[in-house]
Design a protein around this motif. Structure first.
Motif, PDB file in Angstrom:
ATOM      1  N   GLN A  97      -9.696   6.333   1.289  1.00 33.93           N
ATOM      2  CA  GLN A  97     -10.015   6.427  -0.136  1.00 33.93           C
ATOM      3  C   GLN A  97      -9.981   5.042  -0.793  1.00 33.93           C
ATOM      4  OE1 GLN A  97     -10.946   9.347  -1.749  1.00 33.93           O
ATOM      5  NE2 GLN A  97     -11.559   7.862  -3.299  1.00 33.93           N
ATOM      6  N   THR A  98      -8.976   4.237  -0.418  1.00 38.85           N
ATOM      7  CA  THR A  98      -8.866   2.882  -0.960  1.00 38.85           C
ATOM      8  C   THR A  98     -10.075   2.048  -0.567  1.00 38.85           C
ATOM      9  OG1 THR A  98      -6.471   3.043  -0.717  1.00 38.85           O
ATOM     10  CG2 THR A  98      -7.360   0.845  -1.091  1.00 38.85           C
ATOM     11  N   LEU A  99     -10.499   2.185   0.681  1.00 38.59           N
ATOM     12  CA  LEU A  99     -11.656   1.434   1.149  1.00 38.59           C
ATOM     13  C   LEU A  99     -12.901   1.798   0.337  1.00 38.59           C
ATOM     14  CD1 LEU A  99     -13.194  -0.421   3.086  1.00 38.59           C
ATOM     15  CD2 LEU A  99     -13.406   1.520   4.649  1.00 38.59           C
ATOM     16  N   MET A 100     -13.062   3.102   0.101  1.00 37.55           N
ATOM     17  CA  MET A 100     -14.233   3.547  -0.653  1.00 37.55           C
ATOM     18  C   MET A 100     -14.227   2.952  -2.061  1.00 37.55           C
ATOM     19  SD  MET A 100     -15.631   7.365  -0.518  1.00 37.55           S
ATOM     20  CE  MET A 100     -15.281   8.087  -2.082  1.00 37.55           C
ATOM     21  N   ASP A 101     -13.073   2.994  -2.703  1.00 42.51           N
ATOM     22  CA  ASP A 101     -12.961   2.449  -4.061  1.00 42.51           C
ATOM     23  C   ASP A 101     -13.206   0.946  -4.072  1.00 42.51           C
ATOM     24  OD1 ASP A 101     -12.315   5.014  -4.714  1.00 42.51           O
ATOM     25  OD2 ASP A 101     -10.171   4.660  -4.999  1.00 42.51           O
ATOM     26  N   ASP A 102     -12.582   0.232  -3.113  1.00 38.50           N
ATOM     27  CA  ASP A 102     -12.730  -1.224  -3.034  1.00 38.50           C
ATOM     28  C   ASP A 102     -14.191  -1.622  -2.802  1.00 38.50           C
ATOM     29  OD1 ASP A 102     -10.034  -1.426  -3.371  1.00 38.50           O
ATOM     30  OD2 ASP A 102      -9.574  -2.078  -1.332  1.00 38.50           O
ATOM     31  N   LEU A 103     -14.840  -0.890  -1.883  1.00 36.51           N
ATOM     32  CA  LEU A 103     -16.225  -1.229  -1.545  1.00 36.51           C
ATOM     33  C   LEU A 103     -17.144  -1.030  -2.747  1.00 36.51           C
ATOM     34  CD1 LEU A 103     -17.449   0.018   1.942  1.00 36.51           C
ATOM     35  CD2 LEU A 103     -17.816  -2.204   0.877  1.00 36.51           C
ATOM     36  N   THR A 104     -16.943   0.075  -3.436  1.00 34.79           N
ATOM     37  CA  THR A 104     -17.772   0.361  -4.605  1.00 34.79           C
ATOM     38  C   THR A 104     -17.607  -0.738  -5.655  1.00 34.79           C
ATOM     39  OG1 THR A 104     -17.443   2.706  -4.171  1.00 34.79           O
ATOM     40  CG2 THR A 104     -18.338   2.112  -6.320  1.00 34.79           C
ATOM     41  N   ALA A 105     -16.357  -1.133  -5.892  1.00 36.28           N
ATOM     42  CA  ALA A 105     -16.081  -2.185  -6.875  1.00 36.28           C
ATOM     43  C   ALA A 105     -16.726  -3.497  -6.447  1.00 36.28           C
ATOM     44  CB  ALA A 105     -14.574  -2.359  -7.040  1.00 36.28           C
ATOM     45  N   LYS A 106     -16.652  -3.785  -5.133  1.00 38.41           N
ATOM     46  CA  LYS A 106     -17.173  -5.058  -4.637  1.00 38.41           C
ATOM     47  C   LYS A 106     -18.703  -5.095  -4.678  1.00 38.41           C
ATOM     48  CE  LYS A 106     -15.802  -8.797  -1.962  1.00 38.41           C
ATOM     49  NZ  LYS A 106     -14.561  -9.500  -1.670  1.00 38.41           N
ATOM     50  N   VAL A 107     -19.335  -3.968  -4.371  1.00 42.96           N
ATOM     51  CA  VAL A 107     -20.802  -3.911  -4.451  1.00 42.96           C
ATOM     52  C   VAL A 107     -21.226  -4.187  -5.894  1.00 42.96           C
ATOM     53  CG1 VAL A 107     -22.808  -2.377  -4.356  1.00 42.96           C
ATOM     54  CG2 VAL A 107     -21.157  -2.383  -2.487  1.00 42.96           C
TER      55      VAL A 107
ATOM     56  N   GLY B 185     -16.055  11.258   8.085  1.00 36.87           N
ATOM     57  CA  GLY B 185     -17.507  11.397   7.979  1.00 36.87           C
ATOM     58  C   GLY B 185     -17.956  11.524   6.532  1.00 36.87           C
ATOM     59  N   ARG B 186     -17.201  12.304   5.772  1.00 37.74           N
ATOM     60  CA  ARG B 186     -17.533  12.472   4.356  1.00 37.74           C
ATOM     61  C   ARG B 186     -17.382  11.144   3.611  1.00 37.74           C
ATOM     62  NH1 ARG B 186     -14.734  14.438  -0.522  1.00 37.74           N
ATOM     63  NH2 ARG B 186     -12.821  14.390   0.670  1.00 37.74           N
ATOM     64  N   MET B 187     -16.347  10.369   3.990  1.00 32.03           N
ATOM     65  CA  MET B 187     -16.155   9.067   3.366  1.00 32.03           C
ATOM     66  C   MET B 187     -17.371   8.163   3.619  1.00 32.03           C
ATOM     67  SD  MET B 187     -13.612   5.997   4.454  1.00 32.03           S
ATOM     68  CE  MET B 187     -14.709   5.618   5.796  1.00 32.03           C
TER      69      MET B 187
ATOM     70  N   ALA C  32     -22.165   5.572   1.397  1.00 27.01           N
ATOM     71  CA  ALA C  32     -23.610   5.337   1.431  1.00 27.01           C
ATOM     72  C   ALA C  32     -24.268   5.822   0.140  1.00 27.01           C
ATOM     73  CB  ALA C  32     -24.222   6.030   2.648  1.00 27.01           C
ATOM     74  N   ALA C  33     -23.845   6.990  -0.327  1.00 25.66           N
ATOM     75  CA  ALA C  33     -24.456   7.560  -1.533  1.00 25.66           C
ATOM     76  C   ALA C  33     -24.136   6.716  -2.766  1.00 25.66           C
ATOM     77  CB  ALA C  33     -23.972   9.005  -1.722  1.00 25.66           C
ATOM     78  N   THR C  34     -22.882   6.294  -2.871  1.00 28.68           N
ATOM     79  CA  THR C  34     -22.471   5.498  -4.034  1.00 28.68           C
ATOM     80  C   THR C  34     -23.154   4.134  -4.024  1.00 28.68           C
ATOM     81  OG1 THR C  34     -20.327   6.578  -3.833  1.00 28.68           O
ATOM     82  CG2 THR C  34     -20.454   4.711  -5.325  1.00 28.68           C
TER      83      THR C  34
END
Lengths: 134, 134
Positions: free
Chosen positions: A34-44, A67-69, A74-76
């Motif tokens: 979850q942290t990775l997803m949040d960090d990646l979105t912020a960084k993009v 898999g859902r992550m 990808a979707a975000t």
């Protein structure tokens, strides 16, 4: 969520020109994912990166949560105008994913980082909706 | 026949899922399961451990190495004392979820193993047993 101290574990995100590279080298727990997803979105959003490469060559298990992550990243990213490529999936993981019923339909994949970069470059060069470069 | 080795792991919170994956991986590798079979069993274990924690409010898993005259295998029994599942058939259907997952957990886990059984009583909890033979 567990409360309490300890340095929060994070997966580093490297910037390579207009792309971001994440190499997952640990067994992902749910919080870390979850942290990775949040960090990646912020960084993009912060860098305006056009592509995200996620190297999972060291990952030995992709269950439906992970898999859902990958699908969600990808979707975000797509909404933020970046293309995500998952690279290096181990054959045993790929076989298991298919049997599990997870298609990762929204995620582009490549055999390794080099091919992933080539795919991203081609996607950037092509018109917005072209699907298969090369 | 009695198992030749048996151990129990607690399932309290999502970090325990990683512990279950690592332990099942180690036992499967020790027994000589192929990499693909290890991955299938570990992935199924990950799904069922998450179910027990997320929907069952926690529980435990028993890991047993089995040895019969002509075959060896690993049996995992997941137990929780949660709300139970009113309609097991429905819960085994791909895409069915009461949480925020993909709904692949139970049905997906069933496809990844050789034997699968589930006993659930509303208000008492759920027990899922899976076996993979070598």
């Amino acid at each position: 969520m567990t409360a309490g101290g300890g340095a929060m574990e994070r997966i580093p995100i490297l910037q390579m020109g207009e792309f971001l590279l994440v190499t997952i080298q640990v067994d992902l727990n749910d919080t870390l994912a979850q942290t990775l997803m949040d960090d990646l979105t912020a960084k993009v959003a912060a860098t305006g990166a056009r592509g995200v490469l996620i190297d999972i060559s060291s990952v030995t298990v992709v269950d439906s949560f992970i898999g859902r992550m990958l699908n969600d990243i990808a979707a975000t990213s797509r909404v933020l105008d970046a293309t995500t490529v998952v690279v290096g999936m181990q054959p045993a993981v790929a076989i298991t994913l298919v049997e599990l019923g997870l298609s990762l339909g929204g995620v582009r994949t490549a055999l390794n980082v080099d091919r992933g970069i080539a795919l991203l470059r081609a996607a950037l060069a092509a018109p917005a909706d072209a699907t298969h470069p090369e | 026949m009695p198992p030749i080795r048996s151990e129990v792991l607690e399932l309290r919170a999502t970090p325990d899922i990683v512990h279950v994956r690592q332990t099942v991986r180690a036992r499967a590798a020790e027994m000589g399961f192929t990499l693909v079979d290890q991955t299938k069993l570990v992935t199924a274990a990950s799904e069922l451990a998450r179910n027990a924690i997320t929907y069952g409010g926690g529980g435990r898993v028993r890991i047993e190495a089995l040895e019969e005259d002509t075959r060896r295998g690993l049996r995992l029994t997941f137990e929780d004392q949660g709300a139970g599942i009113a309609n097991v058939e429905q819960a085994l259907t791909d895409g069915y979820t009461t949480g925020n997952g993909l709904g692949l957990g139970l049905g997906g886990a069933r496809r990844l193993v050789n034997e699968f059984s589930i006993h659930s009583r509303v208000g008492e909890g759920t027990r899922v047993t899976i076996t993979r033979w070598m």
